[in-house]
Design a protein around this motif. Structure first.
Motif, PDB file in Angstrom:
ATOM      1  N   PHE A  37       5.855  19.712  12.815  1.00 52.58           N
ATOM      2  CA  PHE A  37       7.167  19.172  12.415  1.00 52.58           C
ATOM      3  C   PHE A  37       7.074  18.441  11.093  1.00 52.58           C
ATOM      4  N   ARG A  38       8.211  18.217  10.521  1.00 51.63           N
ATOM      5  CA  ARG A  38       8.335  17.504   9.255  1.00 51.63           C
ATOM      6  C   ARG A  38       9.309  16.349   9.419  1.00 51.63           C
ATOM      7  N   MET A  39       9.138  15.351   8.570  1.00 55.05           N
ATOM      8  CA  MET A  39      10.167  14.328   8.406  1.00 55.05           C
ATOM      9  C   MET A  39      10.623  14.364   6.952  1.00 55.05           C
ATOM     10  N   LEU A  40      11.892  14.064   6.727  1.00 52.81           N
ATOM     11  CA  LEU A  40      12.369  13.853   5.367  1.00 52.81           C
ATOM     12  C   LEU A  40      11.812  12.506   4.926  1.00 52.81           C
ATOM     13  N   VAL A  41      11.145  12.462   3.778  1.00 51.35           N
ATOM     14  CA  VAL A  41      10.518  11.212   3.349  1.00 51.35           C
ATOM     15  C   VAL A  41      11.082  10.789   1.996  1.00 51.35           C
ATOM     16  N   LEU A  42      11.685   9.609   1.971  1.00 49.68           N
ATOM     17  CA  LEU A  42      12.361   9.109   0.779  1.00 49.68           C
ATOM     18  C   LEU A  42      11.619   7.887   0.250  1.00 49.68           C
ATOM     19  N   ALA A  43      11.329   7.886  -1.061  1.00 51.67           N
ATOM     20  CA  ALA A  43      10.495   6.832  -1.643  1.00 51.67           C
ATOM     21  C   ALA A  43      11.250   6.050  -2.716  1.00 51.67           C
ATOM     22  N   PRO A  44      11.870   4.940  -2.343  1.00 54.17           N
ATOM     23  CA  PRO A  44      12.629   4.145  -3.311  1.00 54.17           C
ATOM     24  C   PRO A  44      11.712   3.421  -4.296  1.00 54.17           C
ATOM     25  N   SER A  45      12.265   3.165  -5.490  1.00 63.53           N
ATOM     26  CA  SER A  45      11.484   2.507  -6.532  1.00 63.53           C
ATOM     27  C   SER A  45      12.192   1.268  -7.081  1.00 63.53           C
ATOM     28  N   SER A  55       0.845  -1.189   0.000  1.00 64.06           N
ATOM     29  CA  SER A  55       0.000   0.000   0.000  1.00 64.06           C
ATOM     30  C   SER A  55       0.884   1.243   0.000  1.00 64.06           C
ATOM     31  N   GLN A  56       0.285   2.375  -0.381  1.00 62.75           N
ATOM     32  CA  GLN A  56       0.966   3.672  -0.254  1.00 62.75           C
ATOM     33  C   GLN A  56       0.082   4.641   0.512  1.00 62.75           C
ATOM     34  N   ALA A  57      -0.779   4.077   1.348  1.00 64.87           N
ATOM     35  CA  ALA A  57      -1.810   4.897   1.985  1.00 64.87           C
ATOM     36  C   ALA A  57      -1.303   5.620   3.238  1.00 64.87           C
ATOM     37  N   ASP A  58       0.004   5.511   3.527  1.00 67.46           N
ATOM     38  CA  ASP A  58       0.561   6.260   4.655  1.00 67.46           C
ATOM     39  C   ASP A  58       1.260   7.533   4.180  1.00 67.46           C
ATOM     40  N   TYR A  59       0.945   7.941   2.946  1.00 68.00           N
ATOM     41  CA  TYR A  59       1.559   9.154   2.389  1.00 68.00           C
ATOM     42  C   TYR A  59       1.255  10.368   3.258  1.00 68.00           C
ATOM     43  N   PHE A  60      -0.036  10.551   3.581  1.00 71.21           N
ATOM     44  CA  PHE A  60      -0.395  11.685   4.444  1.00 71.21           C
ATOM     45  C   PHE A  60       0.358  11.602   5.765  1.00 71.21           C
ATOM     46  N   GLU A 120      16.774  20.159  -1.154  1.00 77.22           N
ATOM     47  CA  GLU A 120      16.920  18.709  -1.040  1.00 77.22           C
ATOM     48  C   GLU A 120      15.880  17.893  -1.818  1.00 77.22           C
ATOM     49  N   ALA A 121      15.012  18.547  -2.583  1.00 78.18           N
ATOM     50  CA  ALA A 121      14.006  17.775  -3.322  1.00 78.18           C
ATOM     51  C   ALA A 121      14.685  16.906  -4.376  1.00 78.18           C
ATOM     52  N   MET A 122      14.262  15.665  -4.468  1.00 78.75           N
ATOM     53  CA  MET A 122      14.812  14.736  -5.451  1.00 78.75           C
ATOM     54  C   MET A 122      13.678  14.156  -6.296  1.00 78.75           C
ATOM     55  N   TYR A 123      13.943  13.972  -7.571  1.00 73.84           N
ATOM     56  CA  TYR A 123      12.919  13.411  -8.445  1.00 73.84           C
ATOM     57  C   TYR A 123      13.566  12.847  -9.693  1.00 73.84           C
ATOM     58  N   GLU A 124      12.797  12.042 -10.423  1.00 74.50           N
ATOM     59  CA  GLU A 124      13.226  11.535 -11.721  1.00 74.50           C
ATOM     60  C   GLU A 124      12.194  11.967 -12.751  1.00 74.50           C
ATOM     61  N   GLU A 125      12.676  12.439 -13.907  1.00 72.11           N
ATOM     62  CA  GLU A 125      11.769  12.730 -15.015  1.00 72.11           C
ATOM     63  C   GLU A 125      12.009  11.692 -16.103  1.00 72.11           C
ATOM     64  N   TYR A 126      10.935  11.178 -16.668  1.00 71.66           N
ATOM     65  CA  TYR A 126      11.051  10.141 -17.697  1.00 71.66           C
ATOM     66  C   TYR A 126      10.179  10.552 -18.889  1.00 71.66           C
ATOM     67  N   TRP A 145       8.586  14.340   1.011  1.00 70.08           N
ATOM     68  CA  TRP A 145       8.810  15.637   1.643  1.00 70.08           C
ATOM     69  C   TRP A 145      10.316  15.815   1.739  1.00 70.08           C
ATOM     70  N   PRO A 146      10.887  16.880   1.177  1.00 70.33           N
ATOM     71  CA  PRO A 146      10.187  17.918   0.429  1.00 70.33           C
ATOM     72  C   PRO A 146       9.647  17.395  -0.904  1.00 70.33           C
ATOM     73  N   PHE A 147       8.393  17.781  -1.222  1.00 70.52           N
ATOM     74  CA  PHE A 147       7.800  17.378  -2.491  1.00 70.52           C
ATOM     75  C   PHE A 147       8.451  18.200  -3.598  1.00 70.52           C
ATOM     76  N   PRO A 148       8.927  17.537  -4.667  1.00 71.27           N
ATOM     77  CA  PRO A 148       9.638  18.277  -5.719  1.00 71.27           C
ATOM     78  C   PRO A 148       8.678  19.117  -6.551  1.00 71.27           C
ATOM     79  N   THR A 149       8.761  20.429  -6.434  1.00 70.66           N
ATOM     80  CA  THR A 149       7.856  21.292  -7.191  1.00 70.66           C
ATOM     81  C   THR A 149       8.454  21.732  -8.526  1.00 70.66           C
ATOM     82  N   ALA A 150       9.801  21.753  -8.609  1.00 68.34           N
ATOM     83  CA  ALA A 150      10.453  22.271  -9.823  1.00 68.34           C
ATOM     84  C   ALA A 150      10.014  21.547 -11.099  1.00 68.34           C
ATOM     85  N   PRO A 151       9.975  20.204 -11.146  1.00 67.96           N
ATOM     86  CA  PRO A 151       9.594  19.562 -12.411  1.00 67.96           C
ATOM     87  C   PRO A 151       8.149  19.869 -12.804  1.00 67.96           C
ATOM     88  N   PHE A 152       7.300  20.166 -11.823  1.00 66.17           N
ATOM     89  CA  PHE A 152       5.907  20.491 -12.143  1.00 66.17           C
ATOM     90  C   PHE A 152       5.797  21.899 -12.720  1.00 66.17           C
TER      91      PHE A 152
END
Lengths: 355, 221
Positions: free
Chosen positions: A134-142, A118-123, A236-242, A284-291
């Motif tokens: 507070f915030r946590m750094l959240v990293l999502a491996p693929s 599941s990915q339902a713990d995103y919120f 620190e935002a990280m993303y991949e564009e395909y 988090w941080p959600f990458p806004t630049a590619p959008f």
């Protein structure tokens, strides 16, 4: 002997943590992440580390707090219901500005839910890891390789910013096996002058605490912490564009959903549909630049999620609602098929011009 | 290479590929015997289990003996209700997919006295040099002893299933042979087969003795 290792995602996380210098693991078993604990139980005693199966998730996260206060790299791991139990500790870690690594290999919810991915713990991970600001750094491996790389990255970021870094995976990512190269580089941990390591009568006492008697003082800590968060959002935002350069349609997906989506995108491209993918690697941080870039040419966005639609809200914010964002999802432990994602892409293509 | 024993057990480190080998062997044995079963004794890992292949077994007329709760959300260590068919039905050829490591092999202890008494079995340890914690012959020996102690049944052979998943090359398999031979020497067990994806079989068959092609490979996304 061999350089390559065939690992489950869970094992890759555990071995990468050891490579990162983590010698303290506290956990409590829960499917589908139990291999992390099992691996640590085997490995830690051989390298002078500590593996401790706590009496509960709550105990484990508070043991993490204790070790983190001494400045040592420390981790715990669990799956969705277990992370909920840890949320008090996550808030205390944040309140005390302690670095730690927490792994959530998500399963279907809410409640006891099920054991399937599941990915339902995103919120929960990106908006509300516990009470307070507070915030946590959240990293999502693929991939399993990324499970290893982002675990190391998580420890580094946690130390740099004195925060909890969460590796947010899912049951499939935890269980799937892929070859991994483990010759990974680790940046040395920074000095931690705040750590409670004994004064040796050479300095003032360090105090690790999240209780503030004066509201003015507590407010200042909150403002300062959010200054830090703003810096992280910018840096620190990280993303991949395909296949995004000419895309009319943009699929947004992370983790296992991104893998499924890539298959669908490749098929859609064969059909002449201009579709690409933005894969957030940090949630988090959600990458806004590619959008910001995509919104100049993309006409339709599709958020592919193993939830009832959680990341979709961040996609709408990042695109400033300038284009429609559709949801393509399964929930409760089910995974969208490439065919389902392809159908959503075809549907968006039919509405191609609509803005 | 396919044993004539009535019971073939596959055990090993979890993730070594026991289930995959078991499924392939069961299909092969079915070409030789009328009544064939595959038994999933894995009480630890509810994710990758023989039940995944349930439609395939039905199609081939292979009986599946596994917990009713396999591949559901019921995350409990349950054994199949028809477990004793394995030892009581003496004309049923059975491939037993034992759970991973010593913890997984614990459930076997319930059957091992009967299996020993009948003495018509092969118990093979599946090894993969590309898996963590069984990367050296010494580690193989450690895991072997742990499984034997938990399951109460001695191994009779090794299956070299060294692979890197879909990325496996012929060179990867060749590079594993030294490890497999050393593991055989160290454990005192014969290397009964080396398994490869069927697509690599032709490239390797002249170089590796007792090479066994795996026709079926289970893949995730």
């Amino acid at each position: 002997m061999a350089d390559k290792v065939l690992m489950k995602g869970n094992e890759a996380i555990a071995e990468a943590a050891i490579i990162a210098g983590c010698r303290h693991y506290f956990g409590y078993p829960i499917t589908p992440q139990t291999e992390i604990a099992a691996y640590m139980a085997k490995r830690m005693p051989k390298i002078g580390g500590v593996f401790l199966q706590a009496e509960s998730e709550i105990a484990a996260i508070n043991m993490v707090y204790g070790v983190a206060a001494t400045g040592k790299r420390v981790m715990t791991s669990s799956s969705s219901p277990g992370i909920s139990l840890k949320s008090e500790g996550l808030s205390y870690l944040a309140g005390a500005d302690l670095p730690s690594l927490v792994v959530n290999v998500q399963r279907g919810g809410p409640g006891l839910g099920g054991i399937q991915p599941s990915q339902a713990d995103y919120f929960q991970a990106t908006k509300g890891g516990g009470h307070g600001d507070f915030r946590m750094l959240v990293l999502a491996p693929s991939s399993v390789q990324e499970m290893a790389e982002l675990t190391i990255k998580g420890f580094e970021l946690a130390d740099t910013y004195r925060m909890t870094a969460m590796v947010l995976a899912d049951g499939t990512m935890g269980q799937m096996m892929e070859p991994v190269a483990l010759d990974l580089e680790v940046k040395p941990a920074p000095e931690k002058p705040w750590a409670t390591t004994g004064t040796k009568l050479a300095r003032e006492h360090n105090i690790v605490n999240s209780l503030f008697l004066s509201p003015e003082e507590l407010e200042k800590f909150n403002f300062d912490r959010y200054e830090k968060y703003r810096y992280i959002e910018e840096n620190e935002a990280m993303y991949e564009e395909y296949l995004m350069d000419d895309a009319d349609i943009c699929v947004v997906a992370f983790g296992i959903a991104a893998r499924v989506s890539k298959n669908a995108i490749n098929e859609a491209r064969k059909q002449g549909i201009k579709v690409g993918l933005i894969r957030p690697i940090t949630l988090w941080p959600f990458p806004t630049a590619p959008f910001k870039k995509a919104i100049t040419h993309v006409k339709n966005f599709i958020s592919v999620e193993l939830s009832m639609g959680q990341m979709i809200e961040d996609v709408r914010l990042a695109t400033e609602c300038k284009a429609p964002v559709a949801l393509c999802n399964r929930a409760g432990g089910m995974i969208p098929s490439p065919e389902q994602v392809l159908a959503a892409i075809q549907e968006a293509n039919k509405n191609g011009g609509a803005r | 290479m396919i044993p004539n024993h009535r019971i073939v057990l596959l055990a090993g480190h979890y993730g070594s590929g026991k289930t995959n080998v078991a499924v392939n062997l069961a299909l092969d044995i079915k070409t030789r015997y009328e009544r064939v079963a595959i038994a999933d004794l894995d009480i630890v890992n509810p994710y990758f289990r023989s039940k995944d292949s349930v439609a395939l077994f039905q199609e081939h007329g292979i009986r599946l003996i596994c917990s009713d709760y396999a591949n559901t959300n019921v995350d409990i260590p349950a054994l199949p209700p028809d477990l004793y068919a394995i030892v009581d039905d003496k004309i049923l050829h059975t491939v037993i997919d034992v759970g991973g490591d010593d913890r997984g092999a614990l459930a076997l202890g319930r059957l091992s006295p009967s299996i020993k008494e009948e003495n018509d079995y092969a118990m093979w340890m599946v090894i993969n040099c590309y898996r963590p914690l069984t990367r050296t012959p010494e580690e193989v020996l450690d895991v072997m002893r742990e499984i034997e102690a938990a399951g109460g049944l001695p191994f009779t052979g090794l299956v070299n299933n060294s692979n890197l998943g879909a990325a496996t090359t012929a060179e990867d398999v060749l590079a594993s042979m030294n490890y497999a031979d050393q593991a055989a020497t160290l454990t005192g067990l014969p290397l009964v087969m080396t398994t490869v994806d069927a697509s690599l079989y032709d490239a390797l068959k002249s170089q590796i003795s007792n090479l066994y092609p795996l026709q079926l490979q289970r893949r995730v996304v």
